[in-house]
Design a protein around this motif. Structure first.
Motif, PDB file in Angstrom:
ATOM      1  N   THR A 158       4.771  10.444  -6.502  1.00 13.78           N
ATOM      2  CA  THR A 158       5.871  10.866  -7.380  1.00 13.78           C
ATOM      3  C   THR A 158       5.401  11.238  -8.783  1.00 13.78           C
ATOM      4  O   THR A 158       6.157  11.838  -9.538  1.00 13.78           O
ATOM      5  CB  THR A 158       6.956   9.770  -7.481  1.00 13.78           C
ATOM      6  OG1 THR A 158       6.365   8.557  -7.911  1.00 13.78           O
ATOM      7  CG2 THR A 158       7.659   9.573  -6.161  1.00 13.78           C
ATOM      8  N   ARG A 159       4.172  10.916  -9.127  1.00 13.20           N
ATOM      9  CA  ARG A 159       3.649  11.316 -10.438  1.00 13.20           C
ATOM     10  C   ARG A 159       3.384  12.817 -10.527  1.00 13.20           C
ATOM     11  O   ARG A 159       3.263  13.354 -11.618  1.00 13.20           O
ATOM     12  CB  ARG A 159       2.364  10.548 -10.753  1.00 13.20           C
ATOM     13  CG  ARG A 159       2.642   9.172 -11.298  1.00 13.20           C
ATOM     14  CD  ARG A 159       1.388   8.520 -11.839  1.00 13.20           C
ATOM     15  NE  ARG A 159       1.163   7.307 -11.066  1.00 13.20           N
ATOM     16  CZ  ARG A 159       0.007   6.887 -10.591  1.00 13.20           C
ATOM     17  NH1 ARG A 159      -1.079   7.567 -10.826  1.00 13.20           N
ATOM     18  NH2 ARG A 159      -0.080   5.793  -9.881  1.00 13.20           N
ATOM     19  N   HIS A 160       3.283  13.485  -9.407  1.00 14.26           N
ATOM     20  CA  HIS A 160       3.040  14.931  -9.394  1.00 14.26           C
ATOM     21  C   HIS A 160       4.377  15.657  -9.490  1.00 14.26           C
ATOM     22  O   HIS A 160       5.276  15.444  -8.680  1.00 14.26           O
ATOM     23  CB  HIS A 160       2.306  15.356  -8.118  1.00 14.26           C
ATOM     24  CG  HIS A 160       0.950  14.740  -7.998  1.00 14.26           C
ATOM     25  ND1 HIS A 160      -0.149  15.235  -8.661  1.00 14.26           N
ATOM     26  CD2 HIS A 160       0.524  13.652  -7.316  1.00 14.26           C
ATOM     27  CE1 HIS A 160      -1.198  14.479  -8.381  1.00 14.26           C
ATOM     28  NE2 HIS A 160      -0.816  13.514  -7.571  1.00 14.26           N
ATOM     29  N   ALA A 161       4.506  16.512 -10.495  1.00 12.06           N
ATOM     30  CA  ALA A 161       5.771  17.189 -10.771  1.00 12.06           C
ATOM     31  C   ALA A 161       6.286  17.985  -9.570  1.00 12.06           C
ATOM     32  O   ALA A 161       7.486  18.014  -9.303  1.00 12.06           O
ATOM     33  CB  ALA A 161       5.611  18.117 -11.974  1.00 12.06           C
ATOM     34  N   GLU A 162       5.397  18.611  -8.806  1.00  8.90           N
ATOM     35  CA  GLU A 162       5.853  19.438  -7.685  1.00  8.90           C
ATOM     36  C   GLU A 162       6.507  18.623  -6.567  1.00  8.90           C
ATOM     37  O   GLU A 162       7.219  19.154  -5.730  1.00  8.90           O
ATOM     38  CB  GLU A 162       4.696  20.275  -7.107  1.00  8.90           C
ATOM     39  CG  GLU A 162       3.584  19.475  -6.455  1.00  8.90           C
ATOM     40  CD  GLU A 162       2.465  19.098  -7.404  1.00  8.90           C
ATOM     41  OE1 GLU A 162       1.400  18.710  -6.905  1.00  8.90           O
ATOM     42  OE2 GLU A 162       2.633  19.178  -8.626  1.00  8.90           O
ATOM     43  N   ASN A 163       6.285  17.311  -6.569  1.00  8.24           N
ATOM     44  CA  ASN A 163       6.879  16.459  -5.535  1.00  8.24           C
ATOM     45  C   ASN A 163       8.261  15.934  -5.922  1.00  8.24           C
ATOM     46  O   ASN A 163       8.926  15.312  -5.098  1.00  8.24           O
ATOM     47  CB  ASN A 163       5.962  15.277  -5.230  1.00  8.24           C
ATOM     48  CG  ASN A 163       4.659  15.726  -4.623  1.00  8.24           C
ATOM     49  OD1 ASN A 163       4.604  16.747  -3.952  1.00  8.24           O
ATOM     50  ND2 ASN A 163       3.600  14.977  -4.858  1.00  8.24           N
ATOM     51  N   THR A 164       8.683  16.173  -7.131  1.00 11.25           N
ATOM     52  CA  THR A 164       9.979  15.660  -7.581  1.00 11.25           C
ATOM     53  C   THR A 164      10.952  16.763  -7.994  1.00 11.25           C
ATOM     54  O   THR A 164      12.060  16.466  -8.424  1.00 11.25           O
ATOM     55  CB  THR A 164       9.797  14.683  -8.759  1.00 11.25           C
ATOM     56  OG1 THR A 164       9.120  15.356  -9.815  1.00 11.25           O
ATOM     57  CG2 THR A 164       9.008  13.457  -8.334  1.00 11.25           C
TER      58      THR A 164
ATOM     59  N   VAL B 205       0.849  -1.201   0.000  1.00  8.78           N
ATOM     60  CA  VAL B 205       0.000   0.000   0.000  1.00  8.78           C
ATOM     61  C   VAL B 205       0.880   1.245   0.000  1.00  8.78           C
ATOM     62  O   VAL B 205       0.605   2.215  -0.697  1.00  8.78           O
ATOM     63  CB  VAL B 205      -0.955  -0.015   1.218  1.00  8.78           C
ATOM     64  CG1 VAL B 205      -1.751   1.275   1.284  1.00  8.78           C
ATOM     65  CG2 VAL B 205      -1.868  -1.222   1.165  1.00  8.78           C
ATOM     66  N   LEU B 206       1.962   1.193   0.773  1.00  6.32           N
ATOM     67  CA  LEU B 206       2.894   2.314   0.825  1.00  6.32           C
ATOM     68  C   LEU B 206       3.522   2.553  -0.546  1.00  6.32           C
ATOM     69  O   LEU B 206       3.621   3.685  -1.008  1.00  6.32           O
ATOM     70  CB  LEU B 206       3.982   2.044   1.864  1.00  6.32           C
ATOM     71  CG  LEU B 206       5.051   3.115   2.018  1.00  6.32           C
ATOM     72  CD1 LEU B 206       4.438   4.440   2.437  1.00  6.32           C
ATOM     73  CD2 LEU B 206       6.092   2.664   3.014  1.00  6.32           C
ATOM     74  N   ALA B 207       3.925   1.489  -1.231  1.00  6.04           N
ATOM     75  CA  ALA B 207       4.539   1.618  -2.557  1.00  6.04           C
ATOM     76  C   ALA B 207       3.550   2.218  -3.549  1.00  6.04           C
ATOM     77  O   ALA B 207       3.922   3.047  -4.390  1.00  6.04           O
ATOM     78  CB  ALA B 207       5.020   0.258  -3.041  1.00  6.04           C
ATOM     79  N   GLU B 208       2.292   1.812  -3.465  1.00  5.35           N
ATOM     80  CA  GLU B 208       1.262   2.354  -4.365  1.00  5.35           C
ATOM     81  C   GLU B 208       1.078   3.851  -4.128  1.00  5.35           C
ATOM     82  O   GLU B 208       1.006   4.640  -5.075  1.00  5.35           O
ATOM     83  CB  GLU B 208      -0.052   1.615  -4.133  1.00  5.35           C
ATOM     84  CG  GLU B 208      -1.187   2.085  -5.009  1.00  5.35           C
ATOM     85  CD  GLU B 208      -2.474   1.348  -4.659  1.00  5.35           C
ATOM     86  OE1 GLU B 208      -3.507   2.038  -4.546  1.00  5.35           O
ATOM     87  OE2 GLU B 208      -2.438   0.118  -4.499  1.00  5.35           O
ATOM     88  N   GLY B 209       1.011   4.253  -2.868  1.00  9.82           N
ATOM     89  CA  GLY B 209       0.851   5.670  -2.542  1.00  9.82           C
ATOM     90  C   GLY B 209       2.060   6.487  -2.947  1.00  9.82           C
ATOM     91  O   GLY B 209       1.933   7.610  -3.440  1.00  9.82           O
TER      92      GLY B 209
END
Length: 84
Positions: free
Chosen positions: A38-44, A29-33
């Motif tokens: 990480t798909r959101h540009a502002e988080n990377t 579940v953690l890996a899925e979240g």
């Protein structure tokens, strides 16, 4: 947090449960979240946290019209204060 509370945490070893809570027991579940996060540009985006001063004269580094260097000894004349 108070200083006393921070002092109790000072030498505490951090566990996965401290960081991820109940999700630490469910790595799938953690890996899925995490993947979704990480798909959101502002988080990377990587941000520059600090920068070394440019090379040059002390005057250029301080940006002042006088020769002043942070941390260097300075003359303190108390008789000059209060005079206009």
């Amino acid at each position: 947090m108070t200083r006393a509370r921070l002092e109790t945490l000072r030498f505490q070893k951090i566990s996965l449960a401290d960081v991820y809570g109940d999700y630490a027991r469910s790595p799938e579940v953690l890996a899925e979240g995490l993947e979704r996060w990480t798909r959101h540009a502002e988080n990377t985006v990587q941000h520059q946290l600090a920068m070394a001063p440019p090379m040059g004269s002390r005057q250029e580094q301080s940006g002042a019209s006088q020769e002043y260097v942070v941390g260097a000894p300075q003359v303190l004349d108390l008789d000059l204060y209060g005079q206009t």
